[in-house]
Design a protein around this motif. Structure first.
Motif, PDB file in Angstrom:
ATOM      1  N   ILE A 174      -1.173  10.525  10.723  1.00 29.54           N
ATOM      2  CA  ILE A 174      -1.090   9.070  10.775  1.00 29.54           C
ATOM      3  C   ILE A 174      -2.058   8.446   9.770  1.00 29.54           C
ATOM      4  O   ILE A 174      -3.223   8.839   9.674  1.00 29.54           O
ATOM      5  CB  ILE A 174      -1.429   8.568  12.190  1.00 29.54           C
ATOM      6  CG1 ILE A 174      -0.354   9.019  13.183  1.00 29.54           C
ATOM      7  CG2 ILE A 174      -1.575   7.052  12.215  1.00 29.54           C
ATOM      8  CD1 ILE A 174       1.031   8.485  12.890  1.00 29.54           C
ATOM      9  N   LEU A 175      -1.547   7.457   9.053  1.00 30.81           N
ATOM     10  CA  LEU A 175      -2.371   6.594   8.227  1.00 30.81           C
ATOM     11  C   LEU A 175      -2.320   5.212   8.866  1.00 30.81           C
ATOM     12  O   LEU A 175      -1.259   4.570   8.912  1.00 30.81           O
ATOM     13  CB  LEU A 175      -1.829   6.535   6.794  1.00 30.81           C
ATOM     14  CG  LEU A 175      -2.624   5.693   5.799  1.00 30.81           C
ATOM     15  CD1 LEU A 175      -4.005   6.302   5.564  1.00 30.81           C
ATOM     16  CD2 LEU A 175      -1.868   5.562   4.482  1.00 30.81           C
ATOM     17  N   ALA A 176      -3.434   4.776   9.422  1.00 31.45           N
ATOM     18  CA  ALA A 176      -3.476   3.507  10.147  1.00 31.45           C
ATOM     19  C   ALA A 176      -3.267   2.329   9.205  1.00 31.45           C
ATOM     20  O   ALA A 176      -3.675   2.368   8.038  1.00 31.45           O
ATOM     21  CB  ALA A 176      -4.807   3.375  10.883  1.00 31.45           C
ATOM     22  N   GLY A 177      -2.619   1.287   9.728  1.00 31.58           N
ATOM     23  CA  GLY A 177      -2.310   0.122   8.912  1.00 31.58           C
ATOM     24  C   GLY A 177      -3.533  -0.561   8.342  1.00 31.58           C
ATOM     25  O   GLY A 177      -3.484  -1.139   7.250  1.00 31.58           O
ATOM     26  N   GLU A 178      -4.643  -0.492   9.096  1.00 34.25           N
ATOM     27  CA  GLU A 178      -5.867  -1.146   8.610  1.00 34.25           C
ATOM     28  C   GLU A 178      -6.681  -0.256   7.682  1.00 34.25           C
ATOM     29  O   GLU A 178      -7.698  -0.682   7.127  1.00 34.25           O
ATOM     30  CB  GLU A 178      -6.747  -1.584   9.793  1.00 34.25           C
ATOM     31  CG  GLU A 178      -7.360  -0.444  10.597  1.00 34.25           C
ATOM     32  CD  GLU A 178      -6.464   0.052  11.722  1.00 34.25           C
ATOM     33  OE1 GLU A 178      -6.948   0.822  12.563  1.00 34.25           O
ATOM     34  OE2 GLU A 178      -5.282  -0.343  11.747  1.00 34.25           O
ATOM     35  N   GLN A 179      -6.200   1.002   7.496  1.00 31.67           N
ATOM     36  CA  GLN A 179      -6.923   1.928   6.624  1.00 31.67           C
ATOM     37  C   GLN A 179      -6.854   1.440   5.176  1.00 31.67           C
ATOM     38  O   GLN A 179      -5.797   1.017   4.696  1.00 31.67           O
ATOM     39  CB  GLN A 179      -6.291   3.326   6.719  1.00 31.67           C
ATOM     40  CG  GLN A 179      -7.037   4.408   5.973  1.00 31.67           C
ATOM     41  CD  GLN A 179      -8.214   4.930   6.765  1.00 31.67           C
ATOM     42  OE1 GLN A 179      -8.215   4.892   7.978  1.00 31.67           O
ATOM     43  NE2 GLN A 179      -9.222   5.398   6.058  1.00 31.67           N
ATOM     44  N   ARG A 180      -7.980   1.486   4.485  1.00 31.62           N
ATOM     45  CA  ARG A 180      -8.012   1.063   3.091  1.00 31.62           C
ATOM     46  C   ARG A 180      -8.505   2.204   2.207  1.00 31.62           C
ATOM     47  O   ARG A 180      -9.460   2.905   2.555  1.00 31.62           O
ATOM     48  CB  ARG A 180      -8.932  -0.146   2.912  1.00 31.62           C
ATOM     49  CG  ARG A 180      -8.444  -1.399   3.632  1.00 31.62           C
ATOM     50  CD  ARG A 180      -7.143  -1.926   3.007  1.00 31.62           C
ATOM     51  NE  ARG A 180      -6.629  -3.060   3.766  1.00 31.62           N
ATOM     52  CZ  ARG A 180      -5.759  -2.960   4.754  1.00 31.62           C
ATOM     53  NH1 ARG A 180      -5.292  -1.778   5.110  1.00 31.62           N
ATOM     54  NH2 ARG A 180      -5.321  -4.030   5.383  1.00 31.62           N
ATOM     55  N   LEU A 181      -7.833   2.354   1.087  1.00 32.27           N
ATOM     56  CA  LEU A 181      -8.255   3.369   0.133  1.00 32.27           C
ATOM     57  C   LEU A 181      -9.582   2.973  -0.498  1.00 32.27           C
ATOM     58  O   LEU A 181      -9.887   1.776  -0.642  1.00 32.27           O
ATOM     59  CB  LEU A 181      -7.201   3.518  -0.967  1.00 32.27           C
ATOM     60  CG  LEU A 181      -5.866   4.133  -0.565  1.00 32.27           C
ATOM     61  CD1 LEU A 181      -4.877   4.012  -1.706  1.00 32.27           C
ATOM     62  CD2 LEU A 181      -6.040   5.595  -0.172  1.00 32.27           C
ATOM     63  N   PRO A 182     -10.369   3.953  -0.908  1.00 35.51           N
ATOM     64  CA  PRO A 182     -11.611   3.630  -1.633  1.00 35.51           C
ATOM     65  C   PRO A 182     -11.311   2.834  -2.896  1.00 35.51           C
ATOM     66  O   PRO A 182     -10.267   3.001  -3.532  1.00 35.51           O
ATOM     67  CB  PRO A 182     -12.184   5.018  -1.968  1.00 35.51           C
ATOM     68  CG  PRO A 182     -11.552   5.954  -0.996  1.00 35.51           C
ATOM     69  CD  PRO A 182     -10.194   5.405  -0.702  1.00 35.51           C
ATOM     70  N   ASP A 183     -12.218   1.956  -3.265  1.00 37.08           N
ATOM     71  CA  ASP A 183     -12.041   1.160  -4.486  1.00 37.08           C
ATOM     72  C   ASP A 183     -11.814   2.044  -5.702  1.00 37.08           C
ATOM     73  O   ASP A 183     -11.075   1.670  -6.630  1.00 37.08           O
ATOM     74  CB  ASP A 183     -13.272   0.279  -4.717  1.00 37.08           C
ATOM     75  CG  ASP A 183     -13.393  -0.842  -3.695  1.00 37.08           C
ATOM     76  OD1 ASP A 183     -12.380  -1.156  -3.041  1.00 37.08           O
ATOM     77  OD2 ASP A 183     -14.509  -1.391  -3.557  1.00 37.08           O
ATOM     78  N   SER A 184     -12.414   3.221  -5.693  1.00 42.15           N
ATOM     79  CA  SER A 184     -12.283   4.116  -6.843  1.00 42.15           C
ATOM     80  C   SER A 184     -10.827   4.543  -7.063  1.00 42.15           C
ATOM     81  O   SER A 184     -10.385   4.723  -8.206  1.00 42.15           O
ATOM     82  CB  SER A 184     -13.163   5.358  -6.651  1.00 42.15           C
ATOM     83  OG  SER A 184     -12.810   6.048  -5.463  1.00 42.15           O
ATOM     84  N   VAL A 185     -10.060   4.707  -5.964  1.00 40.89           N
ATOM     85  CA  VAL A 185      -8.655   5.095  -6.090  1.00 40.89           C
ATOM     86  C   VAL A 185      -7.855   3.962  -6.732  1.00 40.89           C
ATOM     87  O   VAL A 185      -7.010   4.193  -7.606  1.00 40.89           O
ATOM     88  CB  VAL A 185      -8.072   5.480  -4.714  1.00 40.89           C
ATOM     89  CG1 VAL A 185      -6.574   5.776  -4.830  1.00 40.89           C
ATOM     90  CG2 VAL A 185      -8.797   6.683  -4.137  1.00 40.89           C
ATOM     91  N   HIS A 186      -8.123   2.721  -6.321  1.00 38.07           N
ATOM     92  CA  HIS A 186      -7.452   1.570  -6.937  1.00 38.07           C
ATOM     93  C   HIS A 186      -7.796   1.472  -8.421  1.00 38.07           C
ATOM     94  O   HIS A 186      -6.923   1.166  -9.253  1.00 38.07           O
ATOM     95  CB  HIS A 186      -7.859   0.282  -6.215  1.00 38.07           C
ATOM     96  CG  HIS A 186      -7.221   0.104  -4.874  1.00 38.07           C
ATOM     97  ND1 HIS A 186      -6.022  -0.531  -4.698  1.00 38.07           N
ATOM     98  CD2 HIS A 186      -7.621   0.493  -3.635  1.00 38.07           C
ATOM     99  CE1 HIS A 186      -5.705  -0.540  -3.425  1.00 38.07           C
ATOM    100  NE2 HIS A 186      -6.667   0.079  -2.750  1.00 38.07           N
ATOM    101  N   GLU A 187      -9.044   1.724  -8.764  1.00 42.14           N
ATOM    102  CA  GLU A 187      -9.461   1.657 -10.165  1.00 42.14           C
ATOM    103  C   GLU A 187      -8.760   2.718 -10.998  1.00 42.14           C
ATOM    104  O   GLU A 187      -8.313   2.454 -12.128  1.00 42.14           O
ATOM    105  CB  GLU A 187     -10.980   1.828 -10.255  1.00 42.14           C
ATOM    106  CG  GLU A 187     -11.751   0.646  -9.666  1.00 42.14           C
ATOM    107  CD  GLU A 187     -13.232   0.952  -9.475  1.00 42.14           C
ATOM    108  OE1 GLU A 187     -13.656   2.068  -9.868  1.00 42.14           O
ATOM    109  OE2 GLU A 187     -13.956   0.096  -8.946  1.00 42.14           O
ATOM    110  N   ILE A 188      -8.639   3.931 -10.428  1.00 42.69           N
ATOM    111  CA  ILE A 188      -7.938   5.000 -11.150  1.00 42.69           C
ATOM    112  C   ILE A 188      -6.476   4.628 -11.353  1.00 42.69           C
ATOM    113  O   ILE A 188      -5.913   4.808 -12.443  1.00 42.69           O
ATOM    114  CB  ILE A 188      -8.047   6.333 -10.359  1.00 42.69           C
ATOM    115  CG1 ILE A 188      -9.484   6.835 -10.369  1.00 42.69           C
ATOM    116  CG2 ILE A 188      -7.107   7.375 -10.944  1.00 42.69           C
ATOM    117  CD1 ILE A 188      -9.729   7.990  -9.414  1.00 42.69           C
TER     118      ILE A 188
END
Length: 374
Positions: A174-188
């Motif tokens: 399960i990946l919870a709806g409120e789970q957020r990826l680390p900022d580093s993943v968004h930057e990549i």
């Protein structure tokens, strides 16, 4: 007790095979009925594309006029050719809690497989590559994802007592709806888009998806061809797989990763409609579609059943694009959770990436293998 193959030309025999689980699980709130028209197609040898290259037998165990077990055994020749094996699959195993029933069903399956020239039997593996792999061995208190097997806890004991040993495990989580990826993943992901001319294509209709089936088919093969349990689908089988997904999908949840004008990857996600199937008992007609359409809009659970990139784009941060899009899908849908379905334990990169995303693994499906004595 009688073990016999059903006559797939006789309606009563087909019904006994299909309907047995309905009585077995009638007090099990987690069990979800199959989609009955899909089960009916399994017996249509002139229509189901599996029979263009392979064969299967359907077995039932009966006692005092009642079905007490069932099993399908398949000789999937494209799998054997691809892996250079002579193995049979077993699938649709269901049984009361009686080792003799399971043992005799598996012995009958082994006899059929031996006559097909097979020297081992392996499963559960199904008729199409999209079918669930494995028997549930952990996570019995949880509802399944769409099309994924739920079974009773004693099945593992029955299978191993019939002489089978573990082959490998498939993990779901399960990946919870409120789970957020680390900022580093968004930057990549942003750097990958800028550096590699990647962009995300969304869909607005089933027709738009169908027009891209040939391109999606090529990418799907390339993305998964080195996975240990992979086997190729024929073009007709792949069309069936995609159309089955489209039938339950919200087109907005299906996404393609594009490089320029070419598909480089994909995300296969769709609403979990299991509660509707429980309500309709697997029936689609005449009114089952109404409940299914309502559940597609109402459900807060998204099933993610395929995430892939062309091999030449895997790694180098490109996977971050896919994971950011999964996060966006949850946010756009307002979903409470996504279920990441059936990650092969041998696929270390995928499992590691999902761990990074914050997936909580909560179900295990296991495949088993047994040599067939000559």
């Amino acid at each position: 007790m009688l073990i016999r193959p059903i006559d797939t030309d006789i309606c009563r025999d087909r019904r006994r095979f299909v309907m047995f689980p309905f009585s077995l699980y009638y007090q099990t709130p987690q069990w979800v009925p199959p989609i009955l028209p899909e089960m009916a197609l399994l017996f249509e040898r002139a229509k189901h594309p599996f029979y263009q290259h392979s064969d299967a037998q359907f077995l039932i165990a009966e006692s005092e006029g009642q079905v007490i077990g069932r099993l399908a055994v398949l000789h999937h020749r494209p799998y054997c050719d691809y892996h250079k094996e002579n193995t049979a699959f077993f699938y649709y195993f269901e049984s009361i809690d009686d080792p003799e029933v399971a043992d005799r069903l598996f012995h009958a399956a082994e006899d059929w497989a031996r006559n097909q020239g097979c020297d081992s039997i392996y499963g559960p593996r199904g008729f199409l590559r999209s079918n669930c792999s494995g028997q549930l061995v952990d996570g019995f208190d949880l509802m399944p994802a769409m099309g994924i097997t739920y079974n009773l806890p004693y099945y593992e004991r029955l299978i191993t007592s019939a002489g089978f040993s573990k082959e490998n495990d498939y993990l779901s989580g399960i990946l919870a709806g409120e789970q957020r990826l680390p900022d580093s993943v968004h930057e990549i992901a942003e750097r990958v888009k800028q550096r590699g001319n990647f962009w995300i294509k969304t869909f607005s209709s089933a027709r738009e998806i169908e027009s891209m089936i040939p391109a999606i088919e090529s990418v799907h093969h390339d993305a998964f061809k080195d996975n240990p349990a992979y086997f190729p689908s024929t073009h007709v089988e792949f069309q069936m797989i995609v159309k089955d997904i489209i039938a339950i999908a919200d087109p907005h949840l299906l996404k393609a990763v594009m490089k320029g004008d070419a598909i480089a990857g994909f995300i296969i996600a769709y609403p979990n409609i299991c509660k509707a199937l429980q309500k309709t008992r697997g029936s689609i007609y005449p009114l089952g579609w109404i409940d299914i359409l309502r559940e597609k809009k109402r459900t807060k659970v998204i099933d993610v059943n395929g995430v892939g990139l062309l091999q030449k784009y895997q790694g180098l941060g490109n996977n971050a694009l896919l994971y950011v899009e999964i996060e966006k899908t949850l946010l756009e849908r307002g979903a409470e959770k996504a279920e990441i379905i059936q990650v092969d334990e041998r696929n270390y990169r995928s499992k590691s990436d999902m761990d990074t995303m914050g997936v909580t693994w909560n179900k295990v499906h296991r495949t088993f293998r047994k040599p067939i004595e000559a």
